[in-house]
Structures are given as structure tokens and as C-alpha cells.
Design a protein around this motif. Structure first.
Motif, PDB file in Angstrom:
ATOM      1  N   GLN A   1      33.022  22.737  33.610  1.00  0.00           N
ATOM      2  CA  GLN A   1      32.403  22.965  32.329  1.00  0.00           C
ATOM      3  C   GLN A   1      31.740  24.465  32.493  1.00  0.00           C
ATOM      4  OE1 GLN A   1      30.055  20.137  30.051  1.00  0.00           O
ATOM      5  NE2 GLN A   1      31.778  18.508  30.258  1.00  0.00           N
TER       6      GLN A   1
ATOM      7  N   ARG B   1      44.612  17.491  32.919  1.00  0.00           N
ATOM      8  CA  ARG B   1      43.976  16.669  32.066  1.00  0.00           C
ATOM      9  C   ARG B   1      42.309  16.950  32.427  1.00  0.00           C
ATOM     10  NH1 ARG B   1      45.973  12.349  33.860  1.00  0.00           N
ATOM     11  NH2 ARG B   1      44.472  11.768  35.357  1.00  0.00           N
ATOM     12  N   ASP B   2      41.984  17.393  33.645  1.00  0.00           N
ATOM     13  CA  ASP B   2      40.738  17.825  33.991  1.00  0.00           C
ATOM     14  C   ASP B   2      40.113  19.055  32.952  1.00  0.00           C
ATOM     15  OD1 ASP B   2      40.428  16.086  35.905  1.00  0.00           O
ATOM     16  OD2 ASP B   2      40.671  17.594  37.578  1.00  0.00           O
TER      17      ASP B   2
ATOM     18  N   GLU C   1      39.992  17.854  29.155  1.00  0.00           N
ATOM     19  CA  GLU C   1      38.718  17.172  28.997  1.00  0.00           C
ATOM     20  C   GLU C   1      37.259  18.005  29.019  1.00  0.00           C
ATOM     21  OE1 GLU C   1      38.974  13.836  31.683  1.00  0.00           O
ATOM     22  OE2 GLU C   1      40.703  13.013  30.494  1.00  0.00           O
TER      23      GLU C   1
ATOM     24  N   ARG D   1      37.467  20.094  25.913  1.00  0.00           N
ATOM     25  CA  ARG D   1      37.188  19.428  24.634  1.00  0.00           C
ATOM     26  C   ARG D   1      35.598  19.056  24.574  1.00  0.00           C
ATOM     27  NH1 ARG D   1      40.149  15.338  25.783  1.00  0.00           N
ATOM     28  NH2 ARG D   1      42.421  16.563  25.346  1.00  0.00           N
ATOM     29  N   ALA D   2      35.167  18.643  25.459  1.00  0.00           N
ATOM     30  CA  ALA D   2      33.583  18.294  25.639  1.00  0.00           C
ATOM     31  C   ALA D   2      32.631  19.538  25.256  1.00  0.00           C
ATOM     32  CB  ALA D   2      33.414  17.774  27.307  1.00  0.00           C
TER      33      ALA D   2
END
Length: 344
Positions: free
Chosen positions: A277, A306-307, A310, A313-314
């Protein structure tokens, strides 16, 4: 034999001539076609490179090399130690090793520990230009530092030259993976004119090829390990890219800026997802992320993809996967992969 011409090249020395910035793409295509001549080296000639091939490669300019450079045949360590070790010990000898500058790094079976000094001396006999041999036990600790022991010679500091880039390092204190060569070469073709953040810069593995071959406007190179940071600063100076690369000693979880980067390199593995992030926050909309991670072979590339999805998206951001690359085998059943993604 008559001298070959451009129209009738000498079949013994066929090579593809490519612009230096196109080398990685050309090498990947030639390798995929099974045409790479692995007995000869890729050679730089000014702004061009010559990639040795075994036959004409469709879509590429073919030349005859005037001065081909050959790889030295790997020495037969078993043969050099025959008569000094028992037959069952000969079978346990390492089949491979790698050289950083003038230091040889090798893994040795635990059963051969009483003979490690003899193995080290034999390797130095095989490579007269080398000065030391280090036994490699793997990596450990929060800085992922190598655990290595001198088994021949006394020198561990060395200068490793690769693809026109100079790397000073202490092979006993910092990592340098020979298996990441193609990825380092690829990075040398990216980032021109951009603002780049290298979150796990090490000694400059990816920052320096970029700065030397495809100069970004700015590279912020962040490194937490004081040993690696020391060599990062030295290498920036040695490669004369002080006006491009700014080194920062610190934790990338705290030192990574937000919303400024056109490109972010996350060249660590295993723990990289914990900082994902933070890497995404550093990017401007439309910026590119290079996410390195270890994944089970059976889950490649879905797990790494996928990491990214996700994490983006967060943060309320979108992601578009541009490329997935197998860098190398990391361990049995596990790959070191890198995923390129555009972050909106």
C-alpha cells in the motif's frame, strides 16, 4: 576461409545487432525461439549490442561477428579433486557457483565441511583472476544479509561490473543475486525522464542500471541496511549519477513519499506485500509499480496479481496488470516473480 560479408555472414559467428535499449526485448525473443548461442557472450559495440545466435532470427538484423567472445568452459571441480576425496565425497561436490568481481561464492554440502579449504583452493586454481572463495549458507535476519564464510583467500570486498554498471560490494555482507541479471538489464531500459522511487534499493541493483542507461529525471533510492547504504552511496558516485540518484538511509515504510512517483520499484521478496500500500500511495495516477514477490509455482502469477489488486482496492484505486515475469527459481516449488501494474 574468405572474409564474411553482410549478405553472406560467416555461419560460425552469427549475431543479431540490436540497439542497446532494445537488448532485453531482443534477447527474450531470441531465447524463446531457441536461437541463442550460449557458448558466446552478448557484446556491447558502442550504441549497439551483438547477441550471438545459432541461426538467422526472423525480424532481426543478422551480422557476422568480427571478434566473438566465448564463455570459458566451466571447470570440472570433480576432476581436479579426484584422488584427494573419496568417490562418495566426489559425488557431493557442488556442480555450480557464481563469481562476483573476483570473489567466488559457492554452497558446499555439510558432509564436505572437513574438505572446504581444499575445495576453495581448487576453485581458485580454476579461476586464477579470483582472490577469494566464500562458502554460502543462505540469508537471515531482518536485513536479509548473507551468511558466508571465507574458505580460501582473505578478500571479500570486490568490484562487480555488469552491463556497463559498476557495483562495489562486500560479498560477505550484502546480497547480489546473479539470477536477477535479466531483470536488472530490463530496468536499464525503463524510467527515462520519470520520477522513480526505489523502495528497497540495496546497493543500487535496479536504480543504477536505470540511471546509467535510461536516465530518469530523479531516482529516490531508499535503503535501511547501513552496510548496503554505504555501497549504494559509493556506487552512485562511481557511476557518476549523483545528479540523478538521491540515496536515503531509512525505513521505506516511513521514508517513501506520497503521490510523486511515475514509477515505483519494490525489489524485495517475501515481505514485500507488507509495504504494498505504501508503494501504491507513492504513485501518481497512471504510474507503474514493479512488485517483486516469492510465490508458489502452482499459484503463479495469480497470487502476486491478487496482492496488487487487493492493495489498490483498499486504497480506492484501480490496477491494470501489464506484465508478469518469472525472474528465477527461488526454492523448490517457489518462484521469484515480478508483476508490472499500472495504478490508476
Amino acid at each position: 576461409m574468405s572474409r564474411a560479408t553482410a549478405k553472406n555472414p560467416d555461419l560460425s559467428f552469427l549475431a543479431v545487432r540490436a540497439k542497446r535499449e532494445d537488448t532485453f526485448a531482443a534477447l527474450r525473443s531470441i531465447t524463446a525461439q531457441g536461437l541463442l548461442d550460449r557458448s558466446r557472450k552478448v557484446v556491447e559495440r558502442g550504441v549497439y549490442t551483438e547477441i550471438p545466435v545459432t541461426a538467422s532470427a526472423p525480424g532481426f538484423r543478422i551480422i557476422s561477428q568480427d571478434a566473438p567472445l566465448y564463455y570459458r568452459k566451466a571447470p570440472d571441480l570433480a576432476e581436479s579433486l579426484r584422488g584427494q576425496l573419496l568417490p562418495e565425497e566426489i559425488e557431493l561436490l557442488p556442480r555450480g557457483w557464481y563469481i562476483l568481481g573476483d570473489v567466488i561464492v559457492v554452497k558446499i554440502h555439510p558432509c564436505l565441511e572437513p574438505h572446504q579449504a581444499r575445495i576453495g583452493r581448487a576453485l581458485l586454481d580454476c579461476y586464477p583472476r579470483c582472490r577469494s572463495v566464500l562458502r554460502d549458507y543462505g540469508i537471515e535476519g531482518p536485513f536479509r544479509e548473507p551468511v558466508r564464510e571465507i574458505i580460501a583467500g582473505t578478500v571479500t570486498e570486490t568490484v562487480h561490473r555488469e552491463n556497463g554498471v559498476i557495483f562495489h560490494l562486500d560479498a560477505r555482507k550484502v546480497m547480489f543475486s546473479a539470477g536477477n541479471l535479466r531483470e536488472r538489464m530490463r530496468m536499464g531500459n525503463l524510467g527515462r525522464g520519470e520520477y522513480v522511487v526505489d523502495m528497497f534499493a540495496g546497493i543500487g541493483y535496479f536504480s543504477l542500471p536505470m540511471a546509467v542507461h535510461s536516465p530518469p529525471r530523479r531516482i529516490l533510492a531508499i535503503e535501511l541496511n547501513p552496510n548496503a547504504y554505504h555501497y549504494l552511496c559509493l556506487n552512485i558516485k562511481e557511476n557518476r549519477v549523483e545528479d540523478i540518484v538521491k540515496p536515503i538511509l531509512g525505513d521505506c515504510a516511513k521514508a517513501t513519499p506520497e503521490g510523486v512517483a511515475d514509477r515505483v520499484v519494490m525489489g524485495m521478496v517475501q515481505v514485500t506485500d507488507r509495504y504494498l500500500q505504501r508503494g501504491i500511495r507513492a504513485l501518481r495516477p497512471g504510474g507503474v509499480l514493479h512488485y517483486h514477490q516469492t510465490v508458489p509455482s502452482r499459484a503463479y502469477p495469480e497470487q502476486a496479481v491478487r496482492d496488487i489488486a487487493e492493495a489498490a482496492r483498499a486504497l480506492g484505486r484501480g490496477s491494470q496488470i501489464l506484465r508478469c515475469i518469472r525472474v528465477k527459481k527461488y526454492s523448490p516449488g517457489v518462484l521469484h516473480s515480478v508483476v508490472d501494474a499500472r495504478i490508476e
